[in-house]
Enzyme design. Structure first.
Site, mmCIF file in Angstrom:
data_model
loop_
_atom_site.group_PDB
_atom_site.id
_atom_site.type_symbol
_atom_site.label_atom_id
_atom_site.label_comp_id
_atom_site.label_asym_id
_atom_site.label_seq_id
_atom_site.Cartn_x
_atom_site.Cartn_y
_atom_site.Cartn_z
ATOM 1 N N LYS A 80 46.639 64.759 33.448
ATOM 2 C CA LYS A 80 45.976 63.445 32.973
ATOM 3 C C LYS A 80 45.876 62.674 34.161
ATOM 4 O O LYS A 80 45.327 61.325 34.220
ATOM 5 C CB LYS A 80 46.912 62.584 31.779
ATOM 6 C CG LYS A 80 48.297 62.296 32.039
ATOM 7 C CD LYS A 80 49.166 61.682 30.862
ATOM 8 C CE LYS A 80 50.269 61.271 31.146
ATOM 9 N NZ LYS A 80 50.435 60.116 31.978
ATOM 10 N N ASP A 81 46.546 62.689 35.151
ATOM 11 C CA ASP A 81 46.512 61.807 36.374
ATOM 12 C C ASP A 81 45.376 62.187 37.176
ATOM 13 O O ASP A 81 45.178 61.443 38.349
ATOM 14 C CB ASP A 81 47.881 61.809 36.892
ATOM 15 C CG ASP A 81 49.277 61.247 36.439
ATOM 16 O OD1 ASP A 81 48.769 60.311 35.526
ATOM 17 O OD2 ASP A 81 50.289 61.723 36.510
ATOM 18 N N ARG A 125 45.212 52.459 27.702
ATOM 19 C CA ARG A 125 44.872 53.322 26.505
ATOM 20 C C ARG A 125 45.867 52.992 25.361
ATOM 21 O O ARG A 125 45.584 52.725 24.074
ATOM 22 C CB ARG A 125 44.884 54.745 26.654
ATOM 23 C CG ARG A 125 44.722 55.611 25.537
ATOM 24 C CD ARG A 125 44.866 57.074 25.768
ATOM 25 N NE ARG A 125 46.110 57.165 26.406
ATOM 26 C CZ ARG A 125 47.307 57.654 25.710
ATOM 27 N NH1 ARG A 125 47.270 57.650 24.320
ATOM 28 N NH2 ARG A 125 48.413 58.024 26.261
ATOM 29 N N ARG A 126 47.147 53.006 25.709
ATOM 30 C CA ARG A 126 48.291 52.836 24.785
ATOM 31 C C ARG A 126 48.066 51.329 24.414
ATOM 32 O O ARG A 126 48.433 50.955 23.164
ATOM 33 C CB ARG A 126 49.475 53.288 25.357
ATOM 34 C CG ARG A 126 49.685 54.697 25.850
ATOM 35 C CD ARG A 126 50.892 55.045 26.520
ATOM 36 N NE ARG A 126 51.153 56.310 26.544
ATOM 37 C CZ ARG A 126 51.522 56.899 27.510
ATOM 38 N NH1 ARG A 126 52.007 56.492 28.706
ATOM 39 N NH2 ARG A 126 51.724 58.339 27.863
ATOM 40 N N ARG A 143 55.723 49.853 34.589
ATOM 41 C CA ARG A 143 55.658 50.644 35.742
ATOM 42 C C ARG A 143 56.887 51.640 36.380
ATOM 43 O O ARG A 143 57.693 51.162 35.879
ATOM 44 C CB ARG A 143 54.928 50.240 36.806
ATOM 45 C CG ARG A 143 53.296 49.552 36.794
ATOM 46 C CD ARG A 143 52.309 50.648 36.557
ATOM 47 N NE ARG A 143 52.637 51.600 37.705
ATOM 48 C CZ ARG A 143 52.312 51.311 39.065
ATOM 49 N NH1 ARG A 143 51.688 50.219 39.454
ATOM 50 N NH2 ARG A 143 52.572 52.239 39.934
ATOM 51 N N ARG A 149 61.237 53.576 34.075
ATOM 52 C CA ARG A 149 60.776 53.060 32.809
ATOM 53 C C ARG A 149 61.832 53.111 31.811
ATOM 54 O O ARG A 149 61.751 52.077 30.835
ATOM 55 C CB ARG A 149 59.682 53.660 32.360
ATOM 56 C CG ARG A 149 58.336 53.409 33.161
ATOM 57 C CD ARG A 149 57.012 53.961 32.978
ATOM 58 N NE ARG A 149 57.088 55.297 33.160
ATOM 59 C CZ ARG A 149 56.521 56.275 32.536
ATOM 60 N NH1 ARG A 149 55.780 55.918 31.383
ATOM 61 N NH2 ARG A 149 56.367 57.518 32.981
ATOM 62 N N CYS A 234 34.713 54.003 35.678
ATOM 63 C CA CYS A 234 35.593 52.750 35.487
ATOM 64 C C CYS A 234 36.786 53.099 34.629
ATOM 65 O O CYS A 234 36.501 54.108 33.545
ATOM 66 C CB CYS A 234 34.755 51.707 34.827
ATOM 67 S SG CYS A 234 35.333 50.477 33.909
#
Length: 304
Positions: A80-81, A125-126, A143, A149, A234
């Site tokens: 996902k990164d 998104r979250r 972060r 976290r 974007c």
């Protein structure tokens, strides 16, 4: 098999777990390997939201450079990164069997969503999906690596923080108090690990391709094609999930406004063998039904 495959990885606990998993699998096939940990900009700069830093592939760029200058042979990433466009000369060689793609809410005990709450996440998104469901809540930026976290959640008076369940399970830090957010559409390719190598490195490409999981490869391809078509360079609140069920691909995709008030969604299915155009065609449908205008608004808001 005389060549030693140098495996590039970020030096966080989760990234090292992922790289070590690939190392073990390669060595089980008879290959010699070496781990080469590096720090990425995304790990070093923790006081600014990712989308404000304006760097595509902030967690992968350092490893891309290391590969292109010959310091490492392959790199292992949380998929996902990884940007949907890989740098010239670098190719995807394998997607490993996928873990759960579910997001979770880690809490400090009882969580009552009906009351005003402060929830932490560094993900657009979250944040958008949370505010869509709970518009009376406050969402603050979070972060750092997984362990950082989790500690910040304990140190602040927040009611919860959102994590990818797979990452917590991989390094055995899933907290006692959490809720599965089954309603939240994950990031494209969440829960999947990907291996990349130099396009000209036939040895490493052949070795790592033996670790590819076909079903994970297909599903993440669809999700990333949806992302690529929508995104246009974007950063935006985009979720996508493709699943292979009884020989059929079932896909769900969403695009939200930054404040979560606008939600565009799509759900389609197709035979497993006809998956190639599914992600892009779903994204086109979203764009044609208000997504193009919404993406322009998102871009202008982020650039302010």
């Amino acid at each position: 098999m005389n060549k030693t495959i140098r495996i590039g990885t970020r030096d966080s606990e989760l990234a090292l777990w992922q790289a070590t998993t690939v190392q073990r699998k390669l060595e089980n096939l008879g290959y010699k390997t070496e781990l080469v940990p590096v720090k990425s900009t995304g790990d070093l700069v923790l006081d600014q939201p990712l989308y404000e830093m304006g760097i595509t592939g902030i967690f992968t760029k350092t490893l891309d450079v290391a590969m292109l200058n010959g310091t490492v042979d392959i790199a292992v990433h949380s998929m996902k990164d990884v940007p949907t466009h890989l740098p010239k000369g670098i190719v995807q060689t394998a997607v490993l069997a996928r873990a759960t793609s579910t997001d979770i809410l880690a809490t400090k005990g009882s969580f009552t969503p009906e009351k005003p709450c402060t929830i932490a996440t560094g993900s657009l998104r979250r944040k958008a999906q949370w505010l869509n469901r709970y518009p009376n809540h406050e969402v603050v930026d979070l972060r750092g690596n997984v362990n950082t976290r989790l500690q910040k959640l304990q140190n602040n008076d927040w009611q919860g923080a959102i994590f990818a369940k797979a990452g917590l399970e991989r390094i055995n830090v899933l907290p006692d108090n959490f809720e599965n957010l089954d309603w939240m559409i994950p990031a494209p390719a969440q829960g999947a690990m990907v291996i990349v190598a130099l396009e000209k490195d036939g040895f490493s490409k052949e070795a790592t391709s033996k670790l590819n999981n076909t079903e994970a490869d297909i599903c993440t391809y669809i999700e990333r094609a949806f992302l690529q078509k929508l995104e246009g360079g974007c950063t935006a609140p985009i979720g996508a999930l493709a699943e292979c069920i009884d020989g059929e691909i079932q896909f769900k995709g969403v695009l939200f406004s930054l404040d979560g008030q606008t939600k565009l969604e799509i759900a389609k299915q197709c035979p497993k063998n006809d998956y190639k155009d599914l992600g892009a065609s779903c994204a086109k449908e979203v764009l044609d039904n208000g997504g193009k205008e919404l993406m322009e608004v998102i871009k202008s808001e982020i650039e302010k």
